[in-house]
Design an enzyme around this catalytic site. Sequence first.
Site, PDB file in Angstrom:
ATOM      1  CB  SER A 111      -0.933   0.001   1.213  1.00 19.25           C
ATOM      2  OG  SER A 111      -1.863  -1.038   1.132  1.00 19.25           O
ATOM      3  CG  PHE A 280     -13.415   8.793  14.763  1.00 21.67           C
ATOM      4  CD1 PHE A 280     -14.116   9.698  15.530  1.00 21.67           C
ATOM      5  CD2 PHE A 280     -13.097   9.135  13.452  1.00 21.67           C
ATOM      6  CE1 PHE A 280     -14.521  10.915  15.014  1.00 21.67           C
ATOM      7  CE2 PHE A 280     -13.495  10.347  12.917  1.00 21.67           C
ATOM      8  CZ  PHE A 280     -14.205  11.247  13.703  1.00 21.67           C
ATOM      9  CG  HIS A 329      -4.243  -8.749   4.894  1.00 25.78           C
ATOM     10  ND1 HIS A 329      -3.591  -9.289   3.809  1.00 25.78           N
ATOM     11  CD2 HIS A 329      -3.935  -7.416   4.883  1.00 25.78           C
ATOM     12  CE1 HIS A 329      -2.932  -8.334   3.165  1.00 25.78           C
ATOM     13  NE2 HIS A 329      -3.138  -7.187   3.790  1.00 25.78           N
ATOM     14  CG  ASP A 366      -4.212  -0.097  -1.836  1.00 24.46           C
ATOM     15  OD1 ASP A 366      -5.112  -0.927  -2.071  1.00 24.46           O
ATOM     16  OD2 ASP A 366      -3.725   0.063  -0.703  1.00 24.46           O
ATOM     17  CG  HIS A 367      -2.955  -3.852  -2.721  1.00 26.12           C
ATOM     18  ND1 HIS A 367      -3.774  -4.800  -2.152  1.00 26.12           N
ATOM     19  CD2 HIS A 367      -2.593  -3.025  -1.711  1.00 26.12           C
ATOM     20  CE1 HIS A 367      -3.889  -4.573  -0.865  1.00 26.12           C
ATOM     21  NE2 HIS A 367      -3.205  -3.490  -0.561  1.00 26.12           N
TER      22      HIS A 367
END
Length: 496
Positions: A111, A280, A329, A366-367
């Site tokens: 990333s 947050f 993941h 991004d990927h």
Amino acid sequence: MTKIILAGVALVLSASVSLAQEVTPQTGDRWYQDGQNTLTEKLARQPNTGRARNIILMISDGNGIATNYATRLFLGQKNGGFGDEAVLPQEKFPYLALVKTYNVNAQTAGSAGSGTALHSGVKTSLGVVGVGEGLRRGDCSQVEANKVKSIVSILDEMGKSVGVISTARLTDATPATAYAHSANRTFEDDSKLPEKCGVKDIADQLLDALKAGTVDIAMGGGRRHFLPKEVTDFEGEAGRRTDGRNLMDEARAAGARVVRDDVEFAALSVSDSAPVLGLFESDHMKYEYDRRAEPSLAEMVGASIKRLQGNENGFFLSVESGRIDHANHDGNLYRALTDGVAFADAVSKAVELTSAQDTLIIVTADHSSALAFNGYCGRGSPITGLCYKINKTGVKHLDTPARAKDGKPYTVAGYLNGKSSVLTKDENFSGSRPVVTQQQASDPDYLQQALIPLSAETHSGADVAVYARGPWAHLLDGTIEQNFIFHVMKYAAEVE
């Protein structure tokens, strides 16, 4: 003579179309008619070559074409359909391309390198932030010589307001590439910096950007990187900083509005011009499925646009849905898809609050991820459940699960690698593929079966899509290098 020739060509084309319609027997078919309607829409399309007053870059981390397709199915099935007929909001954009995501030293991108390509227009190495490929990862001495200028800095110098939003930590790889320069994506606070590094950590660089007015709004997770380790936040989580600094207090002292939950977020005034720092969670923000006392991504996008659009020079907003990647993941498809729908809601909010006449919206990833689809599933097979057999006499799937050569059912989707590998022998896996039921597979906590045993699912080197609407969106077509997206944004903002 030219007019006569052109008129003749138009007449021939018109006659050809009419003839084709007359001799085609399937003209009454609904799919044929849908195709004709789409053709009419595309023939009427005219490129927008005006200047982009506003630019919104929306990055769905890890949302490759497979995850995008799974999200489409998930959304459509939640709405009572088969799923594949659904259309995500970004899929309604008129222009799209395939994007090559590799980093200069990695066939499969990370990333940080991909975020740098998107925000700064250059491909670079795996794991570095806002610097060119000449830097060796971790070497702080090379940062200054290899700095690249981000679209945030460029558009700030043009007088535009800037926002950076993420559901991951604000100091994490993708959002960090919008404003920071670092030899390693892990340098999120000073505790990870090498001795005598000489370059500020990423959280400190964000504070500088807020103080300087380069960034006007920053919202996401990562509170721990702004607090000293001696301090616990209001949720009882300790900070990570070793320099004793409380960057949240420093931001307040500099005039920023620091907000920590959905109540403080809701109290923000649209007319207030003070910078905003929203933190947050101590770590990443919660998955959408688990979200409670924090704003959604769509809410953050909506509030940011309303706050930024008061600038007559326009604004730039970088938005990341960071947790789709994290769920992938983990092998947890359900949470990846609920966050995917939350991202789609954020895209809809951006469309709702802006005009295609003066706002360039770019939606990409991004990927990709290692998500894959299994078997010949009948239509309507639940994307988070089992693959059901195709119905040869109807549309909807049969109520009979398809079975593999081992005689066991399998899910519609799984992962090519990860922690739930069927090849791993431990207390959960006996060495043969475990049986999975529909009830198990549809549980939000279910981890999809994977092939190669790894501690976590990996990224994939496969291309991702980019969708665009607004000024100069038509430049995004074909198959492009990821860094080209920056050049379209820059051109669209600067063109006379």
